[in-house]
Structures are given as C-alpha cells and as structure tokens.
Scaffold this active site. Structure first.
Site, PDB file in Angstrom:
ATOM      1  CG  HIS A   1      -5.853  -0.683  -0.015  1.00 20.51           C
ATOM      2  ND1 HIS A   1      -5.666  -1.238   1.228  1.00 20.51           N
ATOM      3  CD2 HIS A   1      -7.186  -0.670  -0.237  1.00 20.51           C
ATOM      4  CE1 HIS A   1      -6.853  -1.557   1.741  1.00 20.51           C
ATOM      5  NE2 HIS A   1      -7.783  -1.218   0.871  1.00 20.51           N
TER       6      HIS A   1
ATOM      7  CD  GLU B   1      -1.969  -0.728   1.637  1.00 19.36           C
ATOM      8  OE1 GLU B   1      -2.964  -1.453   1.811  1.00 19.36           O
ATOM      9  OE2 GLU B   1      -2.064   0.512   1.502  1.00 19.36           O
TER      10      GLU B   1
ATOM     11  CB  CYS C   1      -9.174   1.352   2.774  1.00 18.55           C
ATOM     12  SG  CYS C   1     -10.661   0.591   2.076  1.00 18.55           S
TER      13      CYS C   1
END
Length: 197
Positions: free
Chosen positions: A180, A182, A84
């Site tokens: 994202h 994660e 990002c």
C-alpha cells in the site's frame, strides 16, 4: 488531467489524499475524483484501484455495470494503478493461500498468476523496505496488509520482489503493487503513476 479513485470499497480516502498531495508536490494541474458509476469511470483519464477486499470490489463493480467499462477502458490504454486488491483484480489467475481456488471477477489485464493472502492473514501484516530501481525508486517502505504476491509472471516487467516473491509489476500503462504506497508516507509511486498519464 482527471484521475479517478475506484470508489466502491477499500482505502479510497487515503489514495485520494496521496494523489492530490503528489500532484501538488509535482506542481501539476489535475483533478482527483471518486469514480464509482460507469459514467464517472468513462470521464477519467486514469484510474487507481485501491486496496480493500478484491472479491467485494469485483462483485460490486459487476452489479453496478462498471466492471466491463473498466475492462474496456484498460484495453483502450487508460493508465491504471492497482494496489493490493487492485493487483488481484488486474490479474489473470488467482488462488488463495488459505482457501485455495477463488471464484471472483478478474479483469485479466496482467499476465500473472497471483496468490492472495500470500504472507498470511491480517495479523501477519508488516512493513519492509523494497526496491523499485527499474522506475527510479531505489528504496520504498512497503506496507503489506493481507498482501498477495505474484507466483508466476508472464509478459510483464517485474518491478520489485520481497525475497523470492514478486510484489510489484508493470505492463505498458498498468502498474500494480502488492503493498500500500498510500500508507507509506512516500509519494514516489503515486508520482510515477501521474507521470505515466
């Protein structure tokens, strides 16, 4: 293997946790460290630039002297995963869908033109299934938070699109996503990054 998470601002903890979990699942030995200073960045084998506020991350890195060190390390072949805001910082040219031209520090490591807030502001955050088949990930739940997209791709490999918008690219040992990984509950992208180190 020493993997650094650029730790000036953004979702540092989430990337540290995801990277440690990926190493464990892959049964690979490695250390995941927070890297903020020039000395800490010089000691890592790879770097994750996490999501956050790209202008703030860039300016804080300039202030502490690490911006030029990151650029030098990338130029010398250090593997990097930009997420990002990390994708924004790795880009060559950036504009903002809401405010227009931006004056922010850029690493210029990827030959792409990028649009910040491409899908809208924070309230427009969403999740969507995407495919990164080129790297063996046929389905991935992309978490898009104030996400950018690539409006023009030069000498890079396009890994994923959402509709007509490019949301993941790769060039040599640099990989970057507009979403994202994660936060997805899926370690596939972090594992792929670890394999590239």
């Amino acid at each position: 293997m020493r993997i650094g998470i650029l730790s000036v601002q953004g979702d540092i903890y989430e990337n540290k946790t995801a990277t440690k979990s990926a190493l464990k699942e892959m049964d690979k030995h490695g250390e995941v460290v927070q890297a903020k200073t020039t000395e800490e960045i010089k000691k890592v084998d790879a770097l994750i630039i996490p999501g956050g506020e790209s202008t703030t991350i860039g300016r804080l890195c300039q202030e502490n002297g690490s911006f030029d060190v990151i650029k030098q390390r990338i130029d010398s072949g250090m593997p990097v995963l930009g997420i990002c805001a990390g994708l924004v910082l790795l880009s060559s040219t950036v504009s903002d869908r809401i405010t227009g031209k931006t004056e922010q520090p850029l690493l210029g490591a990827l030959d792409v033109s990028l649009e910040r807030n491409s899908f809208g502001r924070q309230i427009r955050s969403f999740e969507a299934d995407i495919s990164l088949g080129a790297i063996g990930i046929p389905r991935f739940n992309g978490v898009f938070i104030r996400a950018p997209s690539i409006s023009k791709a030069g000498d890079v490999e396009v890994l994923a699109k959402l509709g007509e918008k490019i949301v993941a690219v790769k060039k040599d040992k640099i990989m970057a996503t507009a979403f994202h990984p994660e936060l997805a509950g899926d370690l596939s992208i972090h594992k792929h990054f670890i394999e590239s180190i």
